[in-house]
Design an enzyme around this catalytic site. Structure first.
Site, PDB file in Angstrom:
ATOM      1  CG  HIS A  19       3.882   0.256  -4.144  1.00 50.47           C
ATOM      2  ND1 HIS A  19       4.483  -0.060  -5.358  1.00 50.47           N
ATOM      3  CD2 HIS A  19       2.656  -0.249  -4.293  1.00 50.47           C
ATOM      4  CE1 HIS A  19       3.646  -0.878  -6.027  1.00 50.47           C
ATOM      5  NE2 HIS A  19       2.752  -1.070  -5.453  1.00 50.47           N
ATOM      6  CG  ASN A  63      -3.892  -2.245  -7.475  1.00 53.25           C
ATOM      7  OD1 ASN A  63      -3.021  -2.091  -7.380  1.00 53.25           O
ATOM      8  ND2 ASN A  63      -4.405  -3.243  -6.986  1.00 53.25           N
ATOM      9  CG  ASP A  88       7.320   0.834  -6.845  1.00 53.25           C
ATOM     10  OD1 ASP A  88       6.399   1.488  -7.327  1.00 53.25           O
ATOM     11  OD2 ASP A  88       7.124  -0.224  -6.512  1.00 53.25           O
ATOM     12  CG  ASN A 109      -1.011  -4.550  -9.759  1.00 53.06           C
ATOM     13  OD1 ASN A 109      -1.086  -5.272 -11.082  1.00 53.06           O
ATOM     14  ND2 ASN A 109      -1.066  -5.080  -8.660  1.00 53.06           N
TER      15      ASN A 109
END
Length: 190
Positions: A19, A63, A88, A109
């Site tokens: 991530h 997020n 990513d 997100n």
């Protein structure tokens, strides 16, 4: 003014996760440009500047990335077309690199948050991290470190993406696509 945004999560436990590939590219750009830290609490992220380029690593967690990008965009009056987001992408094999303007968030997100805060028409640098066998494993997969095998190729991939980002601020998107898009890590010469 060009704003490069790398998506990721703050904290050492996330540093080498899939991530955080966006953070790794930003670190490389900051180093290459000898950018200086101009972070402020209101930016909710680590912000660096070199000449007409800004480099942002939101510290809001993935997020909520949009709540870091939006104040930086407004403070520096950055146009939407001058925002380049590196993230990513599990829909691409490891090492694949794609470029596109706008589009859906694909369940990501960080992109969902950006879309809500600044709309969708920013430029995306999609870096493939591969995907798990089962959809239910996605969250766990992206929050895991790269494999040993992937780690061996990671530096070359980050260097390639950083080089593409530098060119993105000077050349047309289609030019960059033809020169820097990769189908997989095998397409990256040593």
């Amino acid at each position: 003014m060009i704003l490069f945004v790398g998506l990721g999560n703050p904290g050492s436990q996330y540093e080498n996760t899939r991530h955080n590939i966006g953070f790794k590219v930003i670190d490389k750009l900051v180093n290459d440009f000898h950018a200086r830290d101009i972070s402020k609490n209101s930016f909710q992220g680590k912000l660096y500047r070199a000449a007409n380029s800004l480099f942002l690593k939101p510290t809001t967690f993935m997020n909520l990335s949009g709540s870091s990008v939006e104040p930086v965009k407004h403070f520096f009056k950055v146009e939407l077309e001058d925002i380049i987001v590196i993230h990513d992408d599990i829909d691409l094999p490891f090492g694949a690199v794609r470029f596109k303007r706008g589009g859906g968030h694909g369940g990501h997100n960080g992109l969902r948050s950006l879309d809500a805060h600044i709309t969708k028409e920013y430029l995306r640098v999609r870096v493939g991290v591969g995907k798990p066998e089962h959809k239910s494993q996605v969250a766990d997969y992206v929050l895991h470190d790269f494999s040993q095998e992937e780690n061996l190729m990671l530096e070359r991939l980050i260097t390639h993406v950083a080089k593409a980002c530098k060119v993105l601020s000077q050349e047309e998107l289609n030019e960059v696509k033809s020169k820097y898009s990769l189908k997989s890590i095998e397409g990256l010469s040593v």
